[in-house]
Design a protein around this motif. Structure first.
Motif, PDB file in Angstrom:
ATOM      1  N   LEU A  84       0.900  -1.087  -0.012  1.00  0.00           N
ATOM      2  CA  LEU A  84       0.052   0.064   0.051  1.00  0.00           C
ATOM      3  C   LEU A  84       0.961   1.306  -0.137  1.00  0.00           C
ATOM      4  CD1 LEU A  84      -2.352  -1.336   2.881  1.00  0.00           C
ATOM      5  CD2 LEU A  84      -2.877  -1.065   0.385  1.00  0.00           C
ATOM      6  N   SER A  85       0.289   2.209  -0.703  1.00  0.00           N
ATOM      7  CA  SER A  85       0.862   3.629  -0.500  1.00  0.00           C
ATOM      8  C   SER A  85       0.858   4.234   0.679  1.00  0.00           C
ATOM      9  CB  SER A  85       0.787   4.430  -1.846  1.00  0.00           C
ATOM     10  OG  SER A  85      -0.631   4.914  -1.975  1.00  0.00           O
ATOM     11  N   CYS A  86       1.812   5.165   1.123  1.00  0.00           N
ATOM     12  CA  CYS A  86       1.625   5.916   2.496  1.00  0.00           C
ATOM     13  C   CYS A  86       2.376   7.221   2.009  1.00  0.00           C
ATOM     14  CB  CYS A  86       2.124   5.288   3.685  1.00  0.00           C
ATOM     15  SG  CYS A  86       1.937   6.206   5.087  1.00  0.00           S
ATOM     16  N   GLN A  87       1.767   8.514   2.192  1.00  0.00           N
ATOM     17  CA  GLN A  87       2.463   9.618   2.168  1.00  0.00           C
ATOM     18  C   GLN A  87       2.999   9.960   3.668  1.00  0.00           C
ATOM     19  OE1 GLN A  87       0.650  12.528   0.019  1.00  0.00           O
ATOM     20  NE2 GLN A  87       2.042  14.146   0.614  1.00  0.00           N
ATOM     21  N   LEU A  88       4.358  10.183   3.590  1.00  0.00           N
ATOM     22  CA  LEU A  88       5.094  10.393   4.802  1.00  0.00           C
ATOM     23  C   LEU A  88       5.507  11.945   4.875  1.00  0.00           C
ATOM     24  CD1 LEU A  88       7.678   7.235   4.858  1.00  0.00           C
ATOM     25  CD2 LEU A  88       5.260   7.478   5.782  1.00  0.00           C
ATOM     26  N   ASP A  89       5.662  12.445   6.073  1.00  0.00           N
ATOM     27  CA  ASP A  89       6.032  13.570   6.181  1.00  0.00           C
ATOM     28  C   ASP A  89       7.445  13.607   7.043  1.00  0.00           C
ATOM     29  OD1 ASP A  89       6.822  16.190   7.085  1.00  0.00           O
ATOM     30  OD2 ASP A  89       4.682  16.682   8.018  1.00  0.00           O
ATOM     31  N   LEU A  90       8.411  13.625   6.262  1.00  0.00           N
ATOM     32  CA  LEU A  90       9.901  13.502   6.740  1.00  0.00           C
ATOM     33  C   LEU A  90      10.520  14.694   7.295  1.00  0.00           C
ATOM     34  CD1 LEU A  90      11.002  11.113   4.065  1.00  0.00           C
ATOM     35  CD2 LEU A  90      10.147  10.642   6.211  1.00  0.00           C
ATOM     36  N   ARG A  91       9.898  15.709   7.749  1.00  0.00           N
ATOM     37  CA  ARG A  91      10.316  17.063   8.150  1.00  0.00           C
ATOM     38  C   ARG A  91      11.061  16.759   9.617  1.00  0.00           C
ATOM     39  NH1 ARG A  91       5.432  20.714   6.429  1.00  0.00           N
ATOM     40  NH2 ARG A  91       4.416  18.990   7.393  1.00  0.00           N
ATOM     41  N   SER A  92      10.580  15.983  10.178  1.00  0.00           N
ATOM     42  CA  SER A  92      11.108  15.755  11.769  1.00  0.00           C
ATOM     43  C   SER A  92      12.175  14.615  11.757  1.00  0.00           C
ATOM     44  CB  SER A  92      10.058  15.685  12.828  1.00  0.00           C
ATOM     45  OG  SER A  92       9.112  16.834  12.676  1.00  0.00           O
ATOM     46  N   TYR A  93      12.320  13.946  10.689  1.00  0.00           N
ATOM     47  CA  TYR A  93      13.258  12.653  10.801  1.00  0.00           C
ATOM     48  C   TYR A  93      14.256  13.190  11.426  1.00  0.00           C
ATOM     49  CZ  TYR A  93      15.702   8.527   8.806  1.00  0.00           C
ATOM     50  OH  TYR A  93      16.402   7.509   9.052  1.00  0.00           O
ATOM     51  N   PRO A  94      14.937  12.005  12.088  1.00  0.00           N
ATOM     52  CA  PRO A  94      14.498  10.890  12.556  1.00  0.00           C
ATOM     53  C   PRO A  94      13.558  10.758  14.010  1.00  0.00           C
ATOM     54  CG  PRO A  94      16.521  11.121  13.392  1.00  0.00           C
ATOM     55  CD  PRO A  94      16.294  12.479  12.830  1.00  0.00           C
ATOM     56  N   MET A  95      13.213  11.891  14.254  1.00  0.00           N
ATOM     57  CA  MET A  95      12.189  12.153  15.613  1.00  0.00           C
ATOM     58  C   MET A  95      10.712  12.034  15.034  1.00  0.00           C
ATOM     59  SD  MET A  95      14.728  11.671  17.516  1.00  0.00           S
ATOM     60  CE  MET A  95      13.937  11.895  19.150  1.00  0.00           C
ATOM     61  N   ASP A  96      10.487  11.504  13.792  1.00  0.00           N
ATOM     62  CA  ASP A  96       9.162  11.688  13.306  1.00  0.00           C
ATOM     63  C   ASP A  96       8.182  10.474  13.807  1.00  0.00           C
ATOM     64  OD1 ASP A  96      10.530   9.779  11.791  1.00  0.00           O
ATOM     65  OD2 ASP A  96       9.410  10.171  10.150  1.00  0.00           O
ATOM     66  N   ASN A  97       6.838  10.593  13.454  1.00  0.00           N
ATOM     67  CA  ASN A  97       6.015   9.472  13.855  1.00  0.00           C
ATOM     68  C   ASN A  97       5.202   9.532  12.782  1.00  0.00           C
ATOM     69  OD1 ASN A  97       4.329   7.665  14.996  1.00  0.00           O
ATOM     70  ND2 ASN A  97       3.503   9.082  16.512  1.00  0.00           N
ATOM     71  N   GLN A  98       5.007   8.249  12.026  1.00  0.00           N
ATOM     72  CA  GLN A  98       4.092   8.247  11.019  1.00  0.00           C
ATOM     73  C   GLN A  98       2.797   7.570  11.023  1.00  0.00           C
ATOM     74  OE1 GLN A  98       5.079  10.060   8.295  1.00  0.00           O
ATOM     75  NE2 GLN A  98       7.069  10.821   9.257  1.00  0.00           N
ATOM     76  N   THR A  99       1.922   7.806  10.519  1.00  0.00           N
ATOM     77  CA  THR A  99       0.478   7.084  10.381  1.00  0.00           C
ATOM     78  C   THR A  99       0.283   6.766   9.031  1.00  0.00           C
ATOM     79  OG1 THR A  99      -0.191   8.238  12.694  1.00  0.00           O
ATOM     80  CG2 THR A  99      -1.846   7.151  10.967  1.00  0.00           C
ATOM     81  N   CYS A 100       0.169   5.238   8.748  1.00  0.00           N
ATOM     82  CA  CYS A 100      -0.390   4.952   7.196  1.00  0.00           C
ATOM     83  C   CYS A 100      -1.681   4.491   7.421  1.00  0.00           C
ATOM     84  CB  CYS A 100       0.685   4.091   6.718  1.00  0.00           C
ATOM     85  SG  CYS A 100       2.248   4.806   6.486  1.00  0.00           S
ATOM     86  N   TYR A 101      -2.547   4.622   6.394  1.00  0.00           N
ATOM     87  CA  TYR A 101      -3.991   4.433   6.594  1.00  0.00           C
ATOM     88  C   TYR A 101      -4.217   3.234   5.280  1.00  0.00           C
ATOM     89  CZ  TYR A 101      -4.912   8.061   9.590  1.00  0.00           C
ATOM     90  OH  TYR A 101      -4.489   9.093  10.618  1.00  0.00           O
ATOM     91  N   ILE A 102      -5.190   2.423   5.642  1.00  0.00           N
ATOM     92  CA  ILE A 102      -5.418   1.490   4.711  1.00  0.00           C
ATOM     93  C   ILE A 102      -6.985   1.752   4.294  1.00  0.00           C
ATOM     94  CG2 ILE A 102      -6.232  -0.729   4.128  1.00  0.00           C
ATOM     95  CD1 ILE A 102      -4.425  -1.885   6.478  1.00  0.00           C
ATOM     96  N   TYR A 103      -7.101   2.321   2.947  1.00  0.00           N
ATOM     97  CA  TYR A 103      -8.358   2.768   2.544  1.00  0.00           C
ATOM     98  C   TYR A 103      -9.088   1.777   1.673  1.00  0.00           C
ATOM     99  CZ  TYR A 103      -6.525   7.173   3.435  1.00  0.00           C
ATOM    100  OH  TYR A 103      -5.836   8.546   4.230  1.00  0.00           O
ATOM    101  N   ILE A 104     -10.287   1.301   2.256  1.00  0.00           N
ATOM    102  CA  ILE A 104     -11.026   0.246   1.607  1.00  0.00           C
ATOM    103  C   ILE A 104     -12.399   0.687   1.174  1.00  0.00           C
ATOM    104  CG2 ILE A 104     -12.166  -2.089   2.071  1.00  0.00           C
ATOM    105  CD1 ILE A 104     -10.198  -2.323   4.623  1.00  0.00           C
ATOM    106  N   GLU A 105     -12.688   0.261   0.079  1.00  0.00           N
ATOM    107  CA  GLU A 105     -13.883   0.920  -0.786  1.00  0.00           C
ATOM    108  C   GLU A 105     -14.865  -0.425  -1.055  1.00  0.00           C
ATOM    109  OE1 GLU A 105     -13.651   4.006  -3.172  1.00  0.00           O
ATOM    110  OE2 GLU A 105     -12.510   5.335  -1.719  1.00  0.00           O
ATOM    111  N   THR A 106     -16.101  -0.153  -1.544  1.00  0.00           N
ATOM    112  CA  THR A 106     -16.820  -1.277  -2.416  1.00  0.00           C
ATOM    113  C   THR A 106     -17.616  -0.263  -3.373  1.00  0.00           C
ATOM    114  OG1 THR A 106     -18.630  -0.778  -1.086  1.00  0.00           O
ATOM    115  CG2 THR A 106     -17.209  -2.676  -0.541  1.00  0.00           C
TER     116      THR A 106
END
Length: 106
Positions: A84-106
């Motif tokens: 799955l794709s995930c958009q990361l915000d790396l401005r605070s890397y390496p002290m970052d915290n990422q959240t990736c979602y799973i988008y499910i549709e019907t």
């Protein structure tokens, strides 16, 4: 700095719905169908909107299960490996915290 990345996981994707056309005897136990019978049952056309790749496990037979209760409740499960794709915000890397979602549709 926003960057599009990907991640992979293996999941059991389970769905449940009621189809009154499949209800049967008031005192019967749930029925588990063979994977070859799945094409005989209506299944929602679900998909993963942020999917880049997906694989259905087929060793030794397709890893799919469908059961029906006496009132027509259908439970459908399949084992999938998803990328799955995930958009990361790396401005605070390496002290970052990422959240990736799973988008499910019907």
């Amino acid at each position: 700095l926003l960057q599009l990345q990907e991640y992979s996981m293996t999941v059991f994707f389970r769905q449940q719905w009621r189809d009154h056309r499949l209800s049967f005897g008031p005192y019967a136990d749930p029925v588990t169908l063979n994977y070859k019978q799945i094409s005989d049952i209506w299944i929602p056309d679900s998909f993963f909107r942020n999917e880049k790749d997906a694989k259905l496990h087929k060793i030794t037979v397709p890893n799919r299960l469908i059961s029906v209760t006496r009132v027509g409740t259908v439970t459908y499960s399949q084992r999938l490996t998803l990328t799955l794709s995930c958009q990361l915000d790396l401005r605070s890397y390496p002290m970052d915290n990422q959240t990736c979602y799973i988008y499910i549709e019907t």
